[in-house]
Structure formats: structure tokens, C-alpha cells
Design an enzyme around this catalytic site. Structure first.
Site, PDB file in Angstrom:
ATOM      1  CB  ALA A 188     -45.228   3.917  16.506  1.00  0.00           C
ATOM      2  CG  HIS A 189     -45.199   2.205  22.142  1.00  0.00           C
ATOM      3  ND1 HIS A 189     -43.900   2.198  21.469  1.00  0.00           N
ATOM      4  CD2 HIS A 189     -45.166   1.104  22.838  1.00  0.00           C
ATOM      5  CE1 HIS A 189     -42.988   1.213  21.776  1.00  0.00           C
ATOM      6  NE2 HIS A 189     -43.750   0.582  22.809  1.00  0.00           N
ATOM      7  CE  LYS A 190     -51.529   9.969  22.121  1.00  0.00           C
ATOM      8  NZ  LYS A 190     -51.280  11.279  22.009  1.00  0.00           N
ATOM      9  CD  GLU A 209     -43.085  -1.198  25.451  1.00  0.00           C
ATOM     10  OE1 GLU A 209     -43.857  -1.659  24.479  1.00  0.00           O
ATOM     11  OE2 GLU A 209     -42.023  -0.157  25.293  1.00  0.00           O
TER      12      GLU A 209
END
Lengths: 296, 201
Positions: B37-39, B91
Site C-alpha cells: 500500500a505504501h508503494k 516512509e
């Protein structure tokens, strides 16, 4: 009932027991750690862990959202019937547990990154077999969390360094792992055999209860010495500082090649889940780690 | 050590009040995001594609929950934190791009994140690893789920939470990192341990 159905039912119950109820020896070790912890941050973490264990039992939910990769150990009596059906039963039980307990879908294709959604896939759940005399079938489940798996290490040590090399290897593994494996941890240490064999022994050693030392007094002494050493690191519960980093060290070994000193350290998180049962030839089932009425 | 209770959206001014070792409880909107999901969120940002919700002032939870669907309603069964270091590579950019204020996870994060937190005003709240039922009890409802094609653990679960915690502030917005402090002490203890075991360094 035929073995396929019995084994499926038993394996389902074992997964459910394991993810909801910690074995008594692990609970006792955590309570002792809480009583003895002097770091405020560490004590807060242990309190949260103990509260969480109670809530999991009360609400009949998995104590940790990472219900792990499902690994089975089977002791198959050589005279037991239809042993070839067991793995099928274990796969069915794993699928059912995914929906009904529920446990988290944790089986991902390493090429497409697709999650199968039911905790099964090529070679997963993984089953370790051992053939033993008799007719009974003993099933043990080890739902193995990913966070603690990610810091497991295997090394080919220098034979000339002997036990000192091993001690350094284990201590360095704990230092390097730090907060990552959800301490306080249990360490399984496997020595000898070969690279793959050492890790197999290490992981299997995680199944030994914390209140049972190695039957060899010299190895038991080494387990205690390493335990005391790694608890001097100060990593503490969840790596926030404190004196409880490891709850127990379980060592096991095989003979080694003269030129090799394979060693492996398998980490388990505080949620050190395991459950076992024995199925007799007449179909009766004895649950070995949990009281059966714990499964509602 | 002070105790703070914040409601989302959390402002930079509020977040700057926190220091390491403080205890924080978050009420309001929290969303889960792990590696995938970060990616994806960062890819969307680069392409100028809108995200499913505005993340500014929210709390992001490094967590792959167990979720149950009954008819049309999702319920969180278990939702403890996952290891945050895996998200270290994303992050800092995530904080700069979306102005999230609280990162919740376990195991701590590194220099890059610590510096981004100091620069943009964000903190890292350590939640007890594995304490999945404690966490689930503070989650009142699932507002929505996005990117479910990533699988249940990796999807973005948007949650309504009430006094989610206790979160130990382990990285504050002033450059302090509790995990690094422990790490320094651990490094000092290493030599004592080697000595006790009769090992050469």
C-alpha cells in the site's frame, strides 16, 4: 469415521486452539517476566501482552493477527491406515480454519505476489513427517509468525571455534534481531547435520515446552548460560528496553561433518503457539497440549 | 512521561508537543498500510492520481489485520502491528507527500524516517507487537477498504478508532529515537556479554 475426516477435524481444532490459547508454560514464563521486569517501558509491554492473552481467550479470537505460516509435524505410526490421506486432511483443515476461526490468509505466490486467500499453495501448509512404530498418528501444529521468521539465521561456523563460536553466533543473532521478532522470544538452536538440517532441528526445538530442559545436563547448562547472556542485552520486551529479551533457549543437535559446523537459530515471538493431538487406531483423539473443552 | 489524547486530523502544532516516552491515544480515522500500500500510494502521488482518502493529519498503522465479512459489513477480528522497518524505504517520502502525523507499528524505524518526522512534524507510536485483540477492541468500525486486490493483509483498511493505544512515542518530531537509545545501550552491553561467555570480540 474415516481418517480423512478425523484428521481434518483434529487439525482444525489444533489450529484453533493454537492461535487462541497460548500453552501454559509460555503464559507462566510471561507472567514471571512481568513480575520481574524493572524497566517501565518493558513492563508496559508485558502488561499489554498479558491483557491481550486474556482478551483472546475471552473473545475467542486469535491472539495475534499474524497467525503465521501453518506448519505441521506428523508422527505417523507405521501400521496406521491410509496415511497418504493425511496431507489432504491438513490442507482441508487449513482452508476451513482460514474461514471459520478465522486466521489470516498468509500464503503468497513469490512470483506473482498474489495471496491465495486460504493459507494454502505450493508446498504450504508444510508438513514434516516421521515414521514411528505402532498405529497412532500424532499431529502437531506450529503456526509460525513472519516477524520472528524474518530474523532466523543459519551459519556455517568454523569447527575449530567449537562451542564458543556457537555462543557468539547465537548472541549476535539476538543482538542483530533487536526489536524485530516481538521479544520476549523463544530461541530454537540447531547444530550439525548440514545447512538445511540445522534449521530444521532449530525450528523443531521451538516445540519443546519452556519448563523442559535438554535431557543432556551439559546442553541444559549451555541453554541456561546462553539464556542469561542474551538477557543481558537490554533489548527487552518489544525492544523498548528491559531485562526480558528471551524466555527460553532450546538446543538440539545432529552429528556434524568433520569440516562443517552448521548452526541455526530459529526465533519464535512471545505468541509462541503450538498444539498437538494423538489419533488412535480406533479413532479416539487425545489432545496433548490444550484441554479440549477450551475449543468452543 | 505525559499522556496525550489526540483526535484526527492531527495538526503539526499538536504533534510537536510530544516527546519520546510520552503515551499517546488516537481517536478518529486511522488507515492500515504495509509494503504494497505504501508503494502504490507513492506511485499514485508521482502520477498525480488521487488517493481514496485525504491522508493529511491521519494515523497510519503498519498492520495486516484479520477481517471478517458478514453480509456487507467488515469487522476487524485481530489487528496488531507489523514490523515497521520494512517500510523504512518508503516512509520519509510518504510523510513528505501525504503529511500523515502518526506512524503506528512495532520495532521502530530508522534515521531517514526520524529526519522526515523532525522536518514535517510526525511521530512514531510503538504499539505492542502481537497485541491484536487489544488493538481490535479500540477499532470501532471499518469505514472502507481500498486496494483489496493486494490481499487482505496488504490492502488499505480505513478505520474508525477510539482511544487507540497505548502508543509509546518512540520517535518524536524533535529528532529523538527511543529505539536508537536502546540500541546504543545494547551495543555497550555487548562487550560485557562477550566477556561473561569468555569470547573474544
Amino acid at each position: 469415521m474415516e481418517i480423512l475426516n478425523i484428521a481434518e477435524k483434529v487439525a482444525f481444532n489444533l489450529i484453533k486452539q493454537a492461535v487462541i490459547y497460548l500453552p501454559e508454560d509460555v503464559k507462566q514464563a510471561l507472567r514471571k517476566a512481568y513480575a520481574e521486569e524493572t524497566s517501565a517501558a518493558g513492563k508496559t509491554q508485558l502488561k499489554a501482552i498479558l491483557d491481550n492473552i486474556e482478551f483472546a481467550e475471552k473473545y475467542q479470537a486469535p491472539m495475534c493477527q499474524d497467525t503465521g505460516t501453518i506448519i505441521f509435524y506428523i508422527k505417523a505410526g507405521a501400521k496406521a491406515k491410509d496415511l497418504y490421506k493425511i496431507e489432504d486432511a491438513l490442507i482441508r483443515a487449513t482452508r476451513r480454519a482460514t474461514v471459520e476461526v478465522p486466521i489470516r490468509p498468509n500464503a503468497v505466490n513469490p512470483f506473482t505476489q498474489k495471496n491465495s486467500g486460504d493459507n494454502t499453495g505450493k508446498l504450504i501448509p508444510w508438513t514434516n513427517w516421521k515414521v514411528v512404530p505402532g498405529e497412532d498418528i500424532e499431529i502437531t501444529v506450529l503456526p509460525k509468525g513472519g516477524g520472528s521468521e524474518n530474523v532466523c539465521v543459519m551459519g556455517m561456523l568454523v569447527p575449530g571455534e567449537g562451542i564458543n563460536g556457537l555462543k557468539k553466533f547465537v548472541v549476535d543473532a539476538v543482538l542483530k534481531a533487536g526489536a524485530k521478532p516481538c521479544p520476549p522470544n523463544i530461541l530454537g538452536v540447531g547444530i550439525g547435520g548440514g545447512s538445511d538440517i540445522a534449521m530444521k532441528i532449530a525450528k523443531k526445538a521451538l516445540l519443546r515446552p519452556l519448563n523442559v530442559s535438554n535431557p543432556d545436563p551439559e546442553i541444559a547448562k549451555l541453554e541456561k548460560e546462553i539464556l542469561e547472556a542474551v538477557n543481558m542485552t537490554g533489548i527487552g520486551p518489544m525492544g523498548l528496553g528491559g531485562k526480558t529479551t528471551v524466555l527460553g533457549v532450546n538446543i538440539d543437535y545432529a552429528y556434524r561433518h568433520p569440516a562443517s559446523y552448521p548452526a541455526a537459530v530459529a526465533f519464535n515471538c512471545w505468541a509462541a503457539r503450538r498444539a498437538a493431538a494423538r489419533i488412535s487406531a480406533d479413532g479416539t483423539v487425545e489432545y496433548l497440549t490444550h484441554k479440549v473443552d477450551e475449543v468452543k | 512521561m505525559a499522556v496525550y489524547k489526540f483526535k484526527t486530523p492531527i495538526s503539526e502544532e499538536e504533534i510537536r508537543k510530544l516527546n519520546v516516552n510520552d503515551v499517546l491515544y488516537v481517536t478518529g480515522t486511522m488507515f492500515t498500510a504495509r509494503d504494497q500500500a505504501h508503494k502504490r500510494a507513492l506511485e499514485y502521488f508521482k502520477q498525480g492520481k488521487p488517493l481514496p482518502i485525504d491522508l493529511e493529519g491521519l494515523a497510519v498503522f503498519h498492520c495486516g489485520p484479520i477481517v471478517k465479512k458478514k453480509e456487507d459489513t467488515w469487522t476487524i477480528v485481530a489487528a496488531g502491528p507489523t514490523t515497521s522497518t520494512r517500510m523504512e524505504i518508503f516512509e520519509d517520502e510518504f510523510i513528505r507527500s501525504f503529511k500523515v502525523r502518526v506512524i503506528i507499528g512495532k520495532g521502530g524505524m530508522g534515521r531517514r524516517t526520524t529526519e522526515a518526522m523532525a522536518k514535517c512534524g510526525a511521530v512514531y507510536g510503538a504499539f505492542t507487537g502481537g497485541a491484536a485483540i487489544l488493538a481490535a477492541r479500540a477499532i470501532k468500525s471499518v469505514k472502507s477498504v481500498e486496494w483489496l486486490d493486494l490481499g487482505m493483509p496488504e490492502a488499505m483498511w480505513i478505520l474508525d478508532v477510539e482511544e487507540f493505544g497505548p502508543l509509546t512515542v518512540a520517535i518524536d518530531s524533535h529528532g529523538n529515537n527511543l529505539f536508537e537509545d536502546v540500541q546504543r545501550k545494547v551495543e555497550e552491553n555487548k562487550q560485557r556479554i562477550y566477556q561473561k561467555l569468555g569470547l573474544s570480540p
